[in-house]
Design a protein around this motif. Structure first.
Motif, short mmCIF file in Angstrom:
data_model
loop_
_atom_site.label_atom_id
_atom_site.label_comp_id
_atom_site.label_asym_id
_atom_site.label_seq_id
_atom_site.Cartn_x
_atom_site.Cartn_y
_atom_site.Cartn_z
N SER A 162 16.93 -20.10 43.60
CA SER A 162 15.63 -20.48 44.16
C SER A 162 15.50 -21.99 44.30
O SER A 162 15.93 -22.74 43.41
CB SER A 162 14.51 -19.99 43.24
N GLU A 163 14.87 -22.43 45.39
CA GLU A 163 14.68 -23.89 45.54
C GLU A 163 13.66 -24.39 44.52
O GLU A 163 13.60 -25.58 44.20
CB GLU A 163 14.24 -24.25 46.97
N ALA A 173 3.88 -21.92 42.19
CA ALA A 173 4.52 -21.62 43.48
C ALA A 173 4.57 -20.12 43.70
O ALA A 173 4.35 -19.33 42.77
CB ALA A 173 5.92 -22.22 43.53
N ALA A 174 4.88 -19.75 44.97
CA ALA A 174 4.91 -18.33 45.35
C ALA A 174 6.26 -18.01 46.01
O ALA A 174 6.33 -17.77 47.21
CB ALA A 174 3.77 -18.03 46.30
N PRO A 175 7.33 -17.96 45.23
CA PRO A 175 8.66 -17.71 45.80
C PRO A 175 8.81 -16.28 46.30
O PRO A 175 8.27 -15.34 45.69
CB PRO A 175 9.61 -17.98 44.64
N TYR A 176 9.56 -16.12 47.39
CA TYR A 176 9.97 -14.78 47.81
C TYR A 176 11.28 -14.48 47.09
O TYR A 176 12.23 -15.25 47.18
CB TYR A 176 10.17 -14.69 49.32
N VAL A 177 11.31 -13.36 46.36
CA VAL A 177 12.49 -13.03 45.54
C VAL A 177 13.29 -11.96 46.27
O VAL A 177 12.87 -10.78 46.31
CB VAL A 177 12.07 -12.56 44.14
N GLU A 178 14.42 -12.37 46.85
CA GLU A 178 15.22 -11.44 47.68
C GLU A 178 15.53 -10.16 46.93
O GLU A 178 15.35 -9.06 47.43
CB GLU A 178 16.55 -12.13 48.08
N LYS A 179 15.99 -10.27 45.70
CA LYS A 179 16.46 -9.08 44.98
C LYS A 179 15.32 -8.09 44.70
O LYS A 179 15.54 -6.91 44.45
CB LYS A 179 17.17 -9.47 43.69
N LEU A 180 14.10 -8.62 44.71
CA LEU A 180 12.94 -7.75 44.47
C LEU A 180 12.26 -7.36 45.78
O LEU A 180 11.35 -6.52 45.77
CB LEU A 180 11.93 -8.47 43.57
N SER A 181 12.68 -8.03 46.87
CA SER A 181 11.99 -7.85 48.18
C SER A 181 10.49 -8.01 48.01
O SER A 181 9.69 -7.22 48.53
CB SER A 181 12.30 -6.46 48.75
N HIS A 183 7.24 -11.18 46.83
CA HIS A 183 6.84 -12.49 46.34
C HIS A 183 6.44 -12.38 44.86
O HIS A 183 6.09 -11.30 44.38
CB HIS A 183 5.65 -13.02 47.14
N ARG A 184 6.54 -13.51 44.19
CA ARG A 184 5.98 -13.61 42.85
C ARG A 184 5.15 -14.89 42.80
O ARG A 184 5.32 -15.78 43.64
CB ARG A 184 7.11 -13.73 41.80
N ILE A 185 4.28 -15.01 41.82
CA ILE A 185 3.56 -16.27 41.58
C ILE A 185 4.05 -16.78 40.23
O ILE A 185 4.12 -16.01 39.26
CB ILE A 185 2.03 -16.06 41.51
N THR A 186 4.43 -18.05 40.16
CA THR A 186 5.03 -18.54 38.91
C THR A 186 4.70 -20.00 38.63
O THR A 186 4.52 -20.81 39.56
CB THR A 186 6.56 -18.38 38.95
N LEU A 187 4.62 -20.34 37.34
CA LEU A 187 4.63 -21.74 36.95
C LEU A 187 5.99 -22.33 37.30
O LEU A 187 7.00 -21.62 37.33
CB LEU A 187 4.38 -21.90 35.45
N THR A 188 6.01 -23.62 37.56
CA THR A 188 7.26 -24.28 37.93
C THR A 188 7.95 -24.84 36.67
O THR A 188 7.30 -25.01 35.63
CB THR A 188 6.97 -25.42 38.91
N PRO A 189 9.23 -25.19 36.77
CA PRO A 189 9.94 -25.71 35.59
C PRO A 189 9.28 -26.91 34.92
O PRO A 189 9.14 -26.91 33.69
CB PRO A 189 11.34 -26.05 36.14
N PRO A 190 8.82 -27.92 35.66
CA PRO A 190 8.22 -29.07 34.95
C PRO A 190 6.96 -28.69 34.17
O PRO A 190 6.69 -29.25 33.10
CB PRO A 190 7.91 -30.07 36.07
N VAL A 191 6.19 -27.71 34.65
CA VAL A 191 5.00 -27.29 33.89
C VAL A 191 5.44 -26.67 32.57
O VAL A 191 4.94 -27.01 31.50
CB VAL A 191 4.17 -26.29 34.70
N ILE A 192 6.41 -25.76 32.65
CA ILE A 192 6.89 -25.11 31.42
C ILE A 192 7.45 -26.16 30.46
O ILE A 192 7.14 -26.16 29.26
CB ILE A 192 7.97 -24.06 31.75
N GLN A 223 22.51 -20.85 38.63
CA GLN A 223 22.88 -19.46 38.34
C GLN A 223 22.13 -18.90 37.13
O GLN A 223 21.89 -17.70 37.04
CB GLN A 223 24.39 -19.34 38.05
N LEU A 224 21.78 -19.80 36.21
CA LEU A 224 21.09 -19.39 34.97
C LEU A 224 19.82 -20.22 34.80
O LEU A 224 19.78 -21.17 34.01
CB LEU A 224 22.03 -19.59 33.77
N PRO A 225 18.77 -19.89 35.52
CA PRO A 225 17.54 -20.72 35.50
C PRO A 225 16.96 -20.96 34.12
O PRO A 225 16.39 -22.02 33.86
CB PRO A 225 16.58 -19.92 36.37
N ALA A 226 17.17 -20.05 33.19
CA ALA A 226 16.64 -20.27 31.83
C ALA A 226 17.23 -21.51 31.19
O ALA A 226 16.61 -22.11 30.29
CB ALA A 226 16.91 -19.05 30.95
#
Ligand code: 6PG
Length: 255
Positions: A162-163, A173-181, A183-192, A223-226
């Motif tokens: 994901s960008e 942000a509201a990314p479109y998640v290909e593998k799930l077909s 969208h999701r709504i999520t906090l971004t990395p800097p917020v976390i 590859q490993l966003p966590a």
């Protein structure tokens, strides 16, 4: 990820992990209220944290935690109505919110049912920016962010490739998640990463491989966003059961 960057706590099984997590949650509430007068938490979705939420709804926590000083937010949400079985809000409402005395104004769910996911994300970002506990700074500082870990290394709704993994400004942000077909709504990395405390809760054999990759293999956050998650101004905890920890080289002799 260097061991010095986090503390790992291993429970015998998911039930013990939930008890440990509830104790840490209560400790963080007490610390936040004594130092800042309130507690703002971003909750994780998925199945794993349900045990924590249920534990918080039982003695001693149901009566001992000053819920009117606790402000609930969500780390991510599926784009479904709040009554949908896939809703992270619905899961928390059933496991915890319906069983405790918390003012409705303390509950800030993500409006993911809105027709346009980007509007849902923008709306939630304004909710955060306008909130007295979180707004008025480059990034909000949650007292606690709870996270799970997907078998593909995702956390919240930050998925491989994901960008969003390189986001430096937006809060939501509201990314479109290909593998799930979907969208999701999520906090971004800097917020976390601006949270005072970040707590991953991971259980089960199915997570053993990805947990070992995230904690013990080379740094490859695309590859490993966590692996992106750092408590840059606080503490990062990995609370896992023996099954999830079974592939960790560091604990091979102990498990
Ligand atoms: C979600 C979560 C997601 C979850 C992982 C692990 O909305 O699903 O935010 O990041 O934490 O997918 O899910 P499980 O706990 O169900 O394994």
């Amino acid at each position: 990820m260097e061991p010095a960057d986090y503390e790992i706590i291993i429970g015998r099984d998911p039930a013990e992990v939930s008890r440990f997590a509830a104790r840490l949650f209560a400790e963080r509430v007490e610390h936040a209220i004594s130092t800042r007068g309130s507690f703002a938490v971003a909750l994780a979705g998925g199945a794993t944290p349900a045990g924590l939420y249920s534990t918080l709804a039982t003695p001693p926590y149901r009566a001992s935690i000053p819920w009117p000083s606790v402000h609930f937010f969500w780390g991510d949400e599926r784009c479904v109505p709040p009554t949908h079985p896939d809703s992270n809000y619905q899961m928390v409402k059933e496991a915890l919110l319906m069983k405790i005395q918390v003012p409705a104004e303390n509950i800030h769910r993500i409006p993911a049912e809105l027709e346009y996911p980007q509007i849902a994300a923008d709306t939630y970002e304004q909710t955060l920016r306008m909130h007295p506990l979180l707004g008025g700074r480059p990034f909000p500082r949650f007292d606690l962010v709870l996270l799970g870990l997907g078998e593909d290394g995702h956390t919240a709704s930050l998925f491989p490739g994901s960008e969003l993994l390189h986001e430096k400004e937006r809060w939501v942000a509201a990314p479109y998640v290909e593998k799930l077909s979907a969208h999701r709504i999520t906090l971004t990395p800097p917020v976390i990463n601006h949270a005072f405390t970040v707590l991953f809760v991971v259980t089960g054999n199915s997570k053993a491989s990805v947990l070992a990759q995230v904690l013990e293999s080379e740094y490859r956050p695309d590859q490993l966003p966590a692996q992106l998650i750092r408590a840059e101004h606080g503490s990062l905890y990995w609370l896992v059961d023996r099954a999830a920890a079974s592939r960790l080289a560091r604990f091979a002799a102990q498990i």
